[in-house]
Design a protein around this motif. Sequence first.
Motif, PDB file in Angstrom:
ATOM      1  N   ALA A  30       0.827  -1.203   0.000  1.00  0.00           N
ATOM      2  CA  ALA A  30       0.000   0.000   0.000  1.00  0.00           C
ATOM      3  C   ALA A  30       0.864   1.256   0.000  1.00  0.00           C
ATOM      4  N   ASN A  31       0.422   2.261  -0.746  1.00  0.00           N
ATOM      5  CA  ASN A  31       1.074   3.577  -0.843  1.00  0.00           C
ATOM      6  C   ASN A  31       2.414   3.528  -1.560  1.00  0.00           C
ATOM      7  N   HIS A  32       2.638   2.479  -2.333  1.00  0.00           N
ATOM      8  CA  HIS A  32       3.766   2.425  -3.256  1.00  0.00           C
ATOM      9  C   HIS A  32       3.239   2.651  -4.677  1.00  0.00           C
ATOM     10  N   ILE A  33       4.182   2.718  -5.627  1.00  0.00           N
ATOM     11  CA  ILE A  33       3.836   2.888  -7.033  1.00  0.00           C
ATOM     12  C   ILE A  33       4.184   1.605  -7.780  1.00  0.00           C
ATOM     13  N   CYS A  34       3.266   1.136  -8.590  1.00  0.00           N
ATOM     14  CA  CYS A  34       3.462  -0.086  -9.361  1.00  0.00           C
ATOM     15  C   CYS A  34       4.619   0.111 -10.349  1.00  0.00           C
ATOM     16  N   ALA A  35       5.589  -0.804 -10.337  1.00  0.00           N
ATOM     17  CA  ALA A  35       6.804  -0.639 -11.142  1.00  0.00           C
ATOM     18  C   ALA A  35       6.739  -1.371 -12.479  1.00  0.00           C
ATOM     19  N   GLU A  36       5.786  -2.270 -12.648  1.00  0.00           N
ATOM     20  CA  GLU A  36       5.657  -3.017 -13.892  1.00  0.00           C
ATOM     21  C   GLU A  36       4.178  -3.180 -14.234  1.00  0.00           C
ATOM     22  N   ASP A  37       3.895  -3.326 -15.513  1.00  0.00           N
ATOM     23  CA  ASP A  37       2.532  -3.670 -15.906  1.00  0.00           C
ATOM     24  C   ASP A  37       2.155  -5.010 -15.277  1.00  0.00           C
ATOM     25  N   VAL A  38       0.929  -5.104 -14.794  1.00  0.00           N
ATOM     26  CA  VAL A  38       0.444  -6.339 -14.183  1.00  0.00           C
ATOM     27  C   VAL A  38      -0.579  -6.980 -15.118  1.00  0.00           C
ATOM     28  N   VAL A  39      -0.346  -8.242 -15.461  1.00  0.00           N
ATOM     29  CA  VAL A  39      -1.206  -8.979 -16.385  1.00  0.00           C
ATOM     30  C   VAL A  39      -2.036  -9.981 -15.598  1.00  0.00           C
ATOM     31  N   SER A  40      -3.315 -10.054 -15.916  1.00  0.00           N
ATOM     32  CA  SER A  40      -4.196 -10.987 -15.210  1.00  0.00           C
ATOM     33  C   SER A  40      -3.901 -12.429 -15.598  1.00  0.00           C
ATOM     34  N   PRO A  41      -3.730 -13.293 -14.598  1.00  0.00           N
ATOM     35  CA  PRO A  41      -3.494 -14.720 -14.898  1.00  0.00           C
ATOM     36  C   PRO A  41      -4.786 -15.510 -15.104  1.00  0.00           C
ATOM     37  N   ILE A  42      -5.935 -14.886 -14.837  1.00  0.00           N
ATOM     38  CA  ILE A  42      -7.210 -15.613 -14.921  1.00  0.00           C
ATOM     39  C   ILE A  42      -8.282 -14.727 -15.547  1.00  0.00           C
ATOM     40  N   ASN A  43      -9.407 -15.371 -15.876  1.00  0.00           N
ATOM     41  CA  ASN A  43     -10.605 -14.635 -16.271  1.00  0.00           C
ATOM     42  C   ASN A  43     -11.407 -14.260 -15.034  1.00  0.00           C
ATOM     43  N   VAL A  44     -12.026 -13.088 -15.087  1.00  0.00           N
ATOM     44  CA  VAL A  44     -12.951 -12.681 -14.033  1.00  0.00           C
ATOM     45  C   VAL A  44     -14.233 -12.176 -14.694  1.00  0.00           C
ATOM     46  N   PRO A  45     -15.379 -12.821 -14.440  1.00  0.00           N
ATOM     47  CA  PRO A  45     -15.539 -14.051 -13.650  1.00  0.00           C
ATOM     48  C   PRO A  45     -14.839 -15.236 -14.326  1.00  0.00           C
ATOM     49  N   SER A  46     -14.510 -16.228 -13.525  1.00  0.00           N
ATOM     50  CA  SER A  46     -13.851 -17.421 -14.065  1.00  0.00           C
ATOM     51  C   SER A  46     -14.876 -18.436 -14.581  1.00  0.00           C
ATOM     52  N   PHE A  47     -16.163 -18.175 -14.327  1.00  0.00           N
ATOM     53  CA  PHE A  47     -17.234 -19.024 -14.851  1.00  0.00           C
ATOM     54  C   PHE A  47     -18.476 -18.159 -15.032  1.00  0.00           C
ATOM     55  N   ASP A  48     -19.362 -18.577 -15.914  1.00  0.00           N
ATOM     56  CA  ASP A  48     -20.624 -17.861 -16.085  1.00  0.00           C
ATOM     57  C   ASP A  48     -21.411 -17.944 -14.793  1.00  0.00           C
TER      58      ASP A  48
END
Length: 403
Positions: A30-48
């Motif tokens: 918390a209260n830091h700055i993201c240093a790299e692009d973050v890629v989602s490893p899953i689908n959201v929602p992961s199911f219908d």
Amino acid sequence: MLTLDQALEKMLTALPRPTQHQTLAIQQAANHICAEDVVSPINVPSFDNSAMDGYAVRLADLAQSMTLSVAGKSFAGNPFNGDWMPQSAVRIMTGAMIPEGADAVVMQEEVTLNEDGTVTFSTLPKLNQNIRRVGEDVKKGDVVLTQGTPLNSVSLPLLASLGIAEVAVFPRLKVAVLSTGDELVPVGQPLEQGQIYDTNRFAVKLMLEKLHCDVIDFGILPDNQEQFEKAFVEAQSQADLVITSGGVSVGEADFTKTVLEKVGSVNFWKLAIKPGKPFAFGKLENAWFCGLPGNPVSALVTFYQLVQPVIARLSGAHYQCPTQLPALAKTPMKKGVGRLDFQRGFYRVNEQGQIEVEPVGFQGSHLFSAFVKANCFIVLEQERGNVSAGEIVTIEPFNHLLA
């Protein structure tokens, strides 16, 4: 004199973005700055899943009859796994998995439960009605956070929802703060003749904390070259950025400029803004440097308009330019031609839905009390003169630093 835009361009062109980063658990990020692009490893929602409490149906069944039997139930975490016979519906709760073959969910308020256990639908639903499809919010492989995004109560729960336990962050910026002047005394100490309280350093520290910097406080320095040089060299060896208050105006102690140039390259500027004409920026041996004027309003304005983007760049954050809005001047305003003027003002939306604004208190650079009643800067253009009531002016609502 440089304009505000010219000064910002010179500074931001000179400043590097951080390259070093570390990996932290999201609980500590918390209260830091993201240093790299973050890629989602899953689908959201992961199911219908269902967006409503109601009944999952096949439109082909309803096309034959609006009354169906109930084949079973699907709950969140406990999906329906039985045989789904034709001409039947599945009772379903919000968030529950959609049974295979369902193409709509009818909310329970639009369904009548009959005595024989069947259900009658009052309307024919549309295809995919009330169904949250796989990846509707986030798709696997999507960039969910870009480099430079603040990690806070919005972005970090997003990572948690994706099962991401760690994130690369830039180190928090280390900022050394010091004030200069024999007339300054700490808050809490009785004033003697000719003395004033050191409010600038206190205000700067508060704003730095809101910007999530690590503050190194070097206190008040007397007008003594030897002590100033010793403290200043120590400050720039420990910090990424050194901020001073006072000592950059024409006529102040000559050793200030001498010491600063001895340990780096410093540009002393006269900016075409009011308040805040004297402002200094430069590169020291181990840190960057910003010198604020001694008058409290000038110090706050130059920090807000100039130091804030400097900190964003050095921290690796995306800098959000101040929001500017047109507003109706409710009262006349005094303004001299030649400098961009930041007057403290209070804006509101009137009964006609239009933003109107008026100055708050006297506008002298030594008069700080007006900030307490203000909620915006009234930004009057460099070549603009006095403003009459009813004219359109530009305002900048205060961001979180002053709100």
